[in-house]
Enzyme design. Sequence first.
Site, PDB file in Angstrom:
ATOM      1  N   GLU A 174       1.122  -0.959   0.186  1.00  0.00           N
ATOM      2  CA  GLU A 174       0.127  -0.165  -0.640  1.00  0.00           C
ATOM      3  C   GLU A 174       1.104   0.918  -0.837  1.00  0.00           C
ATOM      4  O   GLU A 174       1.725   1.465   0.694  1.00  0.00           O
ATOM      5  CB  GLU A 174      -0.409  -0.045   1.268  1.00  0.00           C
ATOM      6  CG  GLU A 174      -1.859   1.139   1.618  1.00  0.00           C
ATOM      7  CD  GLU A 174      -2.522   1.164   1.924  1.00  0.00           C
ATOM      8  OE1 GLU A 174      -3.270  -0.267   2.377  1.00  0.00           O
ATOM      9  OE2 GLU A 174      -3.237   2.086   2.671  1.00  0.00           O
ATOM     10  N   ASP A 205       2.348 -14.671  12.173  1.00  0.00           N
ATOM     11  CA  ASP A 205       1.359 -15.600  11.786  1.00  0.00           C
ATOM     12  C   ASP A 205       0.494 -14.092  12.128  1.00  0.00           C
ATOM     13  O   ASP A 205      -0.489 -13.976  12.924  1.00  0.00           O
ATOM     14  CB  ASP A 205       1.275 -16.166  12.057  1.00  0.00           C
ATOM     15  CG  ASP A 205      -0.573 -17.111  11.808  1.00  0.00           C
ATOM     16  OD1 ASP A 205      -0.792 -16.594  11.378  1.00  0.00           O
ATOM     17  OD2 ASP A 205      -0.723 -18.294  12.338  1.00  0.00           O
ATOM     18  N   LYS A 247      -7.983  -0.559  11.310  1.00  0.00           N
ATOM     19  CA  LYS A 247      -7.503  -0.756  10.121  1.00  0.00           C
ATOM     20  C   LYS A 247      -5.462  -0.265   9.850  1.00  0.00           C
ATOM     21  O   LYS A 247      -4.912  -0.525   9.006  1.00  0.00           O
ATOM     22  CB  LYS A 247      -8.119  -0.567   8.820  1.00  0.00           C
ATOM     23  CG  LYS A 247      -7.887  -1.215   7.352  1.00  0.00           C
ATOM     24  CD  LYS A 247      -7.165  -0.399   6.251  1.00  0.00           C
ATOM     25  CE  LYS A 247      -6.360  -1.235   5.388  1.00  0.00           C
ATOM     26  NZ  LYS A 247      -5.435  -0.181   4.495  1.00  0.00           N
ATOM     27  N   HIS A 256      -1.763  11.385  -0.179  1.00  0.00           N
ATOM     28  CA  HIS A 256      -1.816  10.027  -0.994  1.00  0.00           C
ATOM     29  C   HIS A 256      -1.614  10.390  -2.533  1.00  0.00           C
ATOM     30  O   HIS A 256      -1.576   9.374  -3.318  1.00  0.00           O
ATOM     31  CB  HIS A 256      -3.399   9.462  -0.598  1.00  0.00           C
ATOM     32  CG  HIS A 256      -2.755   8.161   0.717  1.00  0.00           C
ATOM     33  ND1 HIS A 256      -3.704   7.012   0.452  1.00  0.00           N
ATOM     34  CD2 HIS A 256      -2.851   8.300   1.732  1.00  0.00           C
ATOM     35  CE1 HIS A 256      -3.198   6.275   1.766  1.00  0.00           C
ATOM     36  NE2 HIS A 256      -3.173   7.302   2.655  1.00  0.00           N
TER      37      HIS A 256
HETATM   38  P1  NDP Z   1       6.634 -23.753  15.984  1.00  0.00           P
HETATM   39  O1  NDP Z   1       5.566 -25.862  15.958  1.00  0.00           O
HETATM   40  O2  NDP Z   1       7.456 -24.360  14.853  1.00  0.00           O
HETATM   41  O3  NDP Z   1       6.796 -24.486  17.015  1.00  0.00           O
HETATM   42  C1  NDP Z   1       8.151 -23.621  18.355  1.00  0.00           C
HETATM   43  C2  NDP Z   1       9.303 -24.128  17.503  1.00  0.00           C
HETATM   44  O4  NDP Z   1      10.923 -23.390  17.844  1.00  0.00           O
HETATM   45  C3  NDP Z   1       9.791 -25.254  19.483  1.00  0.00           C
HETATM   46  O5  NDP Z   1       9.309 -26.647  19.102  1.00  0.00           O
HETATM   47  C4  NDP Z   1      11.442 -24.983  19.565  1.00  0.00           C
HETATM   48  O6  NDP Z   1      11.771 -26.394  18.595  1.00  0.00           O
HETATM   49  C5  NDP Z   1      11.748 -24.056  18.322  1.00  0.00           C
HETATM   50  N1  NDP Z   1      12.283 -23.020  19.616  1.00  0.00           N
HETATM   51  C6  NDP Z   1      13.647 -23.300  18.911  1.00  0.00           C
HETATM   52  N2  NDP Z   1      14.494 -21.729  19.958  1.00  0.00           N
HETATM   53  C7  NDP Z   1      13.066 -21.448  20.682  1.00  0.00           C
HETATM   54  C8  NDP Z   1      12.925 -20.903  21.896  1.00  0.00           C
HETATM   55  N3  NDP Z   1      13.425 -19.846  22.152  1.00  0.00           N
HETATM   56  N4  NDP Z   1      11.864 -20.792  22.016  1.00  0.00           N
HETATM   57  C9  NDP Z   1      10.494 -21.091  22.298  1.00  0.00           C
HETATM   58  N5  NDP Z   1      11.047 -22.657  20.878  1.00  0.00           N
HETATM   59  C10 NDP Z   1      12.586 -22.269  20.565  1.00  0.00           C
HETATM   60  O7  NDP Z   1       6.055 -22.689  16.347  1.00  0.00           O
HETATM   61  P2  NDP Z   1       4.584 -22.540  17.324  1.00  0.00           P
HETATM   62  O8  NDP Z   1       4.288 -23.886  18.020  1.00  0.00           O
HETATM   63  O9  NDP Z   1       4.920 -21.315  17.705  1.00  0.00           O
HETATM   64  O10 NDP Z   1       3.664 -22.698  15.538  1.00  0.00           O
HETATM   65  C11 NDP Z   1       3.150 -21.603  14.993  1.00  0.00           C
HETATM   66  C12 NDP Z   1       3.341 -21.601  13.747  1.00  0.00           C
HETATM   67  O11 NDP Z   1       1.816 -22.554  13.874  1.00  0.00           O
HETATM   68  C13 NDP Z   1       3.136 -20.808  13.432  1.00  0.00           C
HETATM   69  O12 NDP Z   1       2.908 -21.610  12.110  1.00  0.00           O
HETATM   70  C14 NDP Z   1       1.110 -20.560  12.929  1.00  0.00           C
HETATM   71  O13 NDP Z   1       0.390 -20.049  11.486  1.00  0.00           O
HETATM   72  C15 NDP Z   1       0.545 -21.222  13.012  1.00  0.00           C
HETATM   73  N6  NDP Z   1      -0.182 -22.309  13.311  1.00  0.00           N
HETATM   74  C16 NDP Z   1      -1.182 -21.361  14.209  1.00  0.00           C
HETATM   75  C17 NDP Z   1      -2.911 -21.409  14.377  1.00  0.00           C
HETATM   76  C18 NDP Z   1      -3.283 -20.613  15.351  1.00  0.00           C
HETATM   77  O14 NDP Z   1      -2.946 -19.596  15.098  1.00  0.00           O
HETATM   78  N7  NDP Z   1      -4.208 -20.638  15.755  1.00  0.00           N
HETATM   79  C19 NDP Z   1      -2.774 -22.443  14.639  1.00  0.00           C
HETATM   80  C20 NDP Z   1      -2.218 -23.910  14.117  1.00  0.00           C
HETATM   81  C21 NDP Z   1      -0.714 -23.185  13.855  1.00  0.00           C
HETATM   82  P3  NDP Z   1      12.340 -27.459  19.964  1.00  0.00           P
HETATM   83  O15 NDP Z   1      11.058 -28.730  19.491  1.00  0.00           O
HETATM   84  O16 NDP Z   1      13.703 -27.791  19.452  1.00  0.00           O
HETATM   85  O17 NDP Z   1      12.078 -26.632  21.327  1.00  0.00           O
END
Ligand code: NDP
Length: 426
Positions: free
Chosen positions: A81, A279, A263, A378
């Site tokens: 935008e 996200d 917005k 704009h």
């Molecule tokens: P992930 O599933 O990727 O989990 C985060 C991973 O990051 C952890 O498992 C961890 O790995 C790793 N990690 C590394 N360093 C760190 C740290 N310092 N702190 C925390 N984690 C760390 O991501 P999220 O669980 O955050 O989920 C986000 C995703 O889910 C987005 O892509 C989103 O779009 C999607 N999503 C969203 C929904 C919603 O908003 N309602 C529903 C379903 C999906 P390790 O296991 O090694 O610790």
Amino acid sequence: MKLSWTGFSKKSLQERLKFLQDYHLLNENNQANLEYNHTLPLSTADQMSENVIGTFALPYAFVPEVMVDGQVYQVPFVTEEPSVVAAASFAAKMIKRSGGFKTTIHNRQMIGQVALYHVPDIKNAINNIQEKKQKLLELANQAHPSIVKRGGGARHLHAEYLNGEAEFLIVYLTVDTQEAMGANILNTMLEALKTPLEELSGGKSLMAILSNYATEALVTATCEIDIRFLDRNKSEALDIAKKIVLASQFAKQDPYRASTHNKGIFNGIDAVVLATGNDWRAIEAGAHAYASRNGTYQGLTTWSIKEATQTLYGEITLPLPIATKGGSIGLNPTVQVSFDLLNQPTAKELASIIASIGLAQNFAALKALVSTGIQQGHMKLQAKSLALLAGAQDTEISPLVSQLISEKNFSLKRAQEILEDFRQKS
Ligand code: NDP
């Protein structure tokens, strides 16, 4: 060499990249990434989604001189935008002169829910769940041990009875997800609790899922703008400040205005959320729910005048479960450029920056609306978009834009006619 951003927007794209490199704001890798458009590799994109047939590009820009809690950031923006980056830059510069943004992270935990139905005895079920709370928290942590090792994990759990069209017993789990947004972390934990909760309640589980209404991840950003900065004329400046206050009250009272007010805030917030690989649907959903927390949809910012200091005080509070790890953050090379530009912030720092950007964007929009009107700023950008759409080449854009502005005619048809005319004359 003292860093000065004056004239940055007038530089060519190549000059801007060189400027950033000269001031060590962009390393060679990142420079090459941007310059040669090394965006998301197709093979990576193919892993990220389904039925992939390509990638989709958007302009990548940044807003310099955003001062948050005493630190100055160059904030990456992904937006299509026109005028969003210019407005945020204008606001950020003025707010920096007034001491910058100050932020508060109220908490940084995510909430998830297990919805139970057909619970025969609600009171008994709540007591059973309460009694086994510690055991349930342990089970949740056992389901995702790595987040516990990182210093996070399940923190609280409680059950609430919902009686509307249907009866539910909702179990809420609160989790410290550290640097991640935590959707998958929460969902894994919640699914592990389904069977134990069914046993404790005697009911059935309908679903187990994260809530995007992240009320345990609230962030507040504030700023105090010297009223004298609003206009050279002192009484005009005070008048603008008063009208900004009225504009924020208007957005609290009228959902038609609140929607547009918010917005404008998301013009900035989404741009940074996108640039940092977060996200944006999750952030939007949570913030809009928060904007409706009083039973009516309201503007997210509040502006008031502080008589003692003759300042315009702005405040925004919203849920911002922003991540620096997880999801697609590590996959997109341009997201890495964003984190480098921001000097590798923590999730809390990034949330503070994003809340501040929302407030800056709102200030710029309200100031324009209550003074010159939004179209003045704009016009040039609108004319530029029309020139590009009409097919103008580099050297044709500027004269075509000037002609459209002088005629105050912003139609594609007119842009095409003028372009045709230029070409016939040359
Ligand atoms: P992930 O599933 O990727 O989990 C985060 C991973 O990051 C952890 O498992 C961890 O790995 C790793 N990690 C590394 N360093 C760190 C740290 N310092 N702190 C925390 N984690 C760390 O991501 P999220 O669980 O955050 O989920 C986000 C995703 O889910 C987005 O892509 C989103 O779009 C999607 N999503 C969203 C929904 C919603 O908003 N309602 C529903 C379903 C999906 P390790 O296991 O090694 O610790």
